[in-house]
Scaffold this motif. Structure first.
Motif, PDB file in Angstrom:
ATOM      1  N   LEU A 155     -36.481  -9.405  10.465  1.00 29.60           N
ATOM      2  CA  LEU A 155     -36.716  -8.913  11.825  1.00 29.60           C
ATOM      3  C   LEU A 155     -35.537  -9.266  12.726  1.00 29.60           C
ATOM      4  N   TYR A 156     -35.065 -10.508  12.645  1.00 30.20           N
ATOM      5  CA  TYR A 156     -33.927 -10.910  13.465  1.00 30.20           C
ATOM      6  C   TYR A 156     -32.653 -10.144  13.089  1.00 30.20           C
ATOM      7  N   GLU A 157     -32.493  -9.798  11.818  1.00 27.12           N
ATOM      8  CA  GLU A 157     -31.346  -8.973  11.410  1.00 27.12           C
ATOM      9  C   GLU A 157     -31.407  -7.598  12.077  1.00 27.12           C
ATOM     10  N   GLU A 158     -32.590  -7.018  12.108  1.00 31.08           N
ATOM     11  CA  GLU A 158     -32.765  -5.706  12.748  1.00 31.08           C
ATOM     12  C   GLU A 158     -32.540  -5.799  14.258  1.00 31.08           C
ATOM     13  N   ILE A 159     -32.963  -6.893  14.868  1.00 30.18           N
ATOM     14  CA  ILE A 159     -32.729  -7.105  16.298  1.00 30.18           C
ATOM     15  C   ILE A 159     -31.237  -7.251  16.564  1.00 30.18           C
ATOM     16  N   LYS A 160     -30.563  -8.070  15.760  1.00 28.60           N
ATOM     17  CA  LYS A 160     -29.129  -8.298  15.943  1.00 28.60           C
ATOM     18  C   LYS A 160     -28.323  -7.006  15.793  1.00 28.60           C
ATOM     19  N   SER A 161     -28.747  -6.146  14.874  1.00 27.18           N
ATOM     20  CA  SER A 161     -28.028  -4.888  14.646  1.00 27.18           C
ATOM     21  C   SER A 161     -28.300  -3.868  15.755  1.00 27.18           C
ATOM     22  N   GLY A 162     -29.310  -4.142  16.599  1.00 30.22           N
ATOM     23  CA  GLY A 162     -29.632  -3.226  17.691  1.00 30.22           C
ATOM     24  C   GLY A 162     -30.682  -2.192  17.338  1.00 30.22           C
ATOM     25  N   ALA A 174     -40.062   3.423  17.712  1.00 25.08           N
ATOM     26  CA  ALA A 174     -38.782   4.120  17.516  1.00 25.08           C
ATOM     27  C   ALA A 174     -38.103   3.634  16.233  1.00 25.08           C
ATOM     28  N   PHE A 175     -38.167   2.356  15.965  1.00 31.03           N
ATOM     29  CA  PHE A 175     -37.582   1.792  14.743  1.00 31.03           C
ATOM     30  C   PHE A 175     -38.235   2.424  13.517  1.00 31.03           C
ATOM     31  N   LEU A 176     -39.548   2.562  13.541  1.00 30.25           N
ATOM     32  CA  LEU A 176     -40.252   3.126  12.390  1.00 30.25           C
ATOM     33  C   LEU A 176     -39.968   4.616  12.232  1.00 30.25           C
ATOM     34  N   ARG A 177     -39.776   5.323  13.334  1.00 26.64           N
ATOM     35  CA  ARG A 177     -39.450   6.755  13.268  1.00 26.64           C
ATOM     36  C   ARG A 177     -38.025   6.998  12.772  1.00 26.64           C
ATOM     37  N   GLY A 178     -37.119   6.099  13.166  1.00 26.48           N
ATOM     38  CA  GLY A 178     -35.703   6.339  12.924  1.00 26.48           C
ATOM     39  C   GLY A 178     -35.191   5.782  11.679  1.00 26.48           C
TER      40      GLY A 178
END
Length: 54
Positions: free
Chosen positions: A23-30, A50-54
């Motif tokens: 989760l923190y990796e996904e946050i860091k990547s934006g 939006a994360f799940l759609r994209g």
């Protein structure tokens, strides 16, 4: 999802089925937006959707 507007990090991990590190990796990547309130990190439901759609 639920009636909540935002999730804490542990709640978001549970909802997404991801570990804390990932989760923190996904946050860091934006890819997952966050809102910091003091020391607390909140993740808007709209950002998770939006994360799940994209």
């Amino acid at each position: 999802m639920t009636d909540k507007l935002a999730y804490s990090v542990p709640e978001a991990c549970s909802v997404l089925g991801l570990g804390r590190t990932r989760l923190y990796e996904e946050i860091k990547s934006g890819r997952i937006p966050v809102k910091k309130i003091g020391r607390r990190t909140l993740i808007p439901v709209s950002g998770l959707e939006a994360f799940l759609r994209g």
